[in-house]
Design a protein around this motif. Structure first.
Motif, mmCIF file in Angstrom:
data_model
loop_
_atom_site.group_PDB
_atom_site.id
_atom_site.type_symbol
_atom_site.label_atom_id
_atom_site.label_comp_id
_atom_site.label_asym_id
_atom_site.label_seq_id
_atom_site.Cartn_x
_atom_site.Cartn_y
_atom_site.Cartn_z
ATOM 1 N N HIS A 117 0.821 -1.211 0.000
ATOM 2 C CA HIS A 117 0.000 0.000 0.000
ATOM 3 C C HIS A 117 0.856 1.261 0.000
ATOM 4 O O HIS A 117 0.599 2.189 -0.779
ATOM 5 C CB HIS A 117 -0.925 -0.004 1.221
ATOM 6 N N MET B 215 2.598 1.753 -3.416
ATOM 7 C CA MET B 215 1.711 2.254 -4.468
ATOM 8 C C MET B 215 1.395 3.726 -4.265
ATOM 9 O O MET B 215 1.306 4.498 -5.233
ATOM 10 C CB MET B 215 0.419 1.424 -4.510
ATOM 11 N N ALA C 128 -3.539 -2.676 -4.163
ATOM 12 C CA ALA C 128 -2.101 -2.626 -3.898
ATOM 13 C C ALA C 128 -1.499 -4.016 -3.795
ATOM 14 O O ALA C 128 -0.453 -4.301 -4.395
ATOM 15 C CB ALA C 128 -1.837 -1.844 -2.613
#
Length: 400
Positions: free
Chosen positions: A259, A262, A352
């Motif tokens: 996460h 990204m 993600a």
């Protein structure tokens, strides 16, 4: 004037800072969820989302808050629903589209954005640039020893576990669970009572309790990663820690890593060359892709996994690695086609984690080497008697 809690992939009342702040700051609170018309999902994912929204509606109702569900273009629906004097409360989400949408909301409305999607906050990592290799990231966050603590729901909520799992579509599914916060919390409690203590040994298996299955509730936010971590630590204090309980935390770290990566790299992970420099050209052989999707490649282990995901919306992590590797390295196809197919099929689709894992297998993500998973070797190691293959291939042939 009202506080509008705009729900997305945070479909819970526990550890929900936006909801808690709205309830503290506003006399009137309303909740809103908008379904995008352009999304194409497998029926298992649709069912899981419907169950999740039913659970959320019940829990919000216990707090005296009504949940409105609209369908259409997000900004258009928000503009129709929100009055000029209202304040919008929402959580930050991961994704290029999600970030653009959040900025538009912050520009157009009086809005407050909060962060509860990850276990660790970006500012807690302590470096100017996120480490590109997972091991370096893991060492840094483990050295700090910090993660955000969950907050309780803003009022008394009775989390009623469904009487039984949903009527599953396939008798052999490894994911016989209902959607929703109550079901997610029940699964978390069940898993931490016993199966977690052997997780490291069983995590590559293909059955119900071989892995936690928490990814589905984490993906749509009906479970908070911070609640999972808090309950895991409580279990370790009561019953002791071992390598398996650590490994569940390890998986939460991978989720955070994908996460946060990204978020820092924007749209780059959706390119053919991912996070690598330059440009890569991939082949597109539609007949090979169709055979892979249908589970008719002629490679039994791959085909069994592909039939599992098509029929149940679930596939083990080991299966995802094997099937992704086969599409990319054996069939030589564009990795993004596989990522998009998983996006459509998986109950636990998470932008993600999905694209991060596919890019990793393709060698264009966070990896110092290109991993390959030979199906024959993997079958001999994890399904030597062929039980998993027989489960999904039945009497059908493996002809292309």
């Amino acid at each position: 004037m009202a506080g509008i809690v705009w729900y997305r992939n945070d479909l819970r009342v526990d550890d929900h800072q936006a909801l808690s702040r709205a309830c503290t700051e506003q006399e009137t609170v309303r909740a809103l969820f908008i379904q995008r018309e352009t999304e194409t999902r497998g029926h298992q994912h649709v069912t899981f989302e419907r169950e999740t929204l039913e659970s959320l509606r019940d829990h919000l109702g216990q707090l005296g808050i009504e949940l409105t569900i609209l369908r259409g273009e997000t900004m258009e629906q928000l503009s129709r629903f929100i009055e000029p004097e209202d304040v919008v409360y929402f959580h930050r989400m991961t994704g290029f589209y999600e970030e653009r949408l959040e900025q538009a909301v912050l520009r157009q409305f009086t809005a407050c954005m909060y962060e509860t999607q990850t276990l660790h906050l970006r500012e807690d990592i302590g470096s100017d640039e996120l480490k590109r290799v997972f091991t370096a990231f893991r060492k840094r966050v483990e050295e700090s020893g910090r993660f955000a603590e969950p907050i309780e729901a803003p009022g008394e909520v009775r989390y009623v576990e469904p009487p039984e799992a949903r009527a599953v579509d396939h008798p052999h599914t490894a994911f016989p669970f209902a959607g929703g916060e109550a079901a997610g919390r029940a699964r978390l409690t069940e898993y931490l009572e016993r199966p977690v203590f052997t997780y490291k040994e069983t995590r590559n298996g293909f059955d119900r309790d071989d892995s936690s299955k928490l990814s589905a509730w984490l993906a749509n936010g009906s479970l908070s990663p911070r609640r999972v971590m808090a309950e895991l630590q409580r279990t370790e204090r009561l019953h002791g820690a071992n390598e398996s309980t650590y490994w569940l935390y390890f998986e939460l770290l991978w989720r955070d890593f994908f996460h946060l990566t990204m978020r820092e790299t924007g749209h780059r992970l959706f390119r053919s060359n991912g996070l690598r420099d330059g440009h890569l050209t991939w082949e597109t052989d539609q007949s090979a892709i169709d055979a892979w999707m249908a589970g008719r490649t002629g490679q039994p282990f791959v085909d069994a996994f592909m039939r599992e995901i098509r029929e149940t919306g679930w596939m083990s992590n080991r299966g995802r690695q094997i099937t992704a590797s086969y599409l990319i390295h054996d069939l030589k196809q564009d990795w993004r086609i596989g990522a998009r197919y998983f996006e459509q099929q998986l109950i636990d689709y998470d932008v993600a984690s999905n694209y991060g894992n596919w890019a990793y297998i393709a060698g264009v993500g966070n990896a110092t080497r290109i991993p390959r998973f030979n199906p024959e070797f993997q079958q001999q190691k994890y399904d030597p008697a062929g039980a998993f293959i027989r489960r999904w291939m039945s009497s059908e042939t493996t002809e292309k």
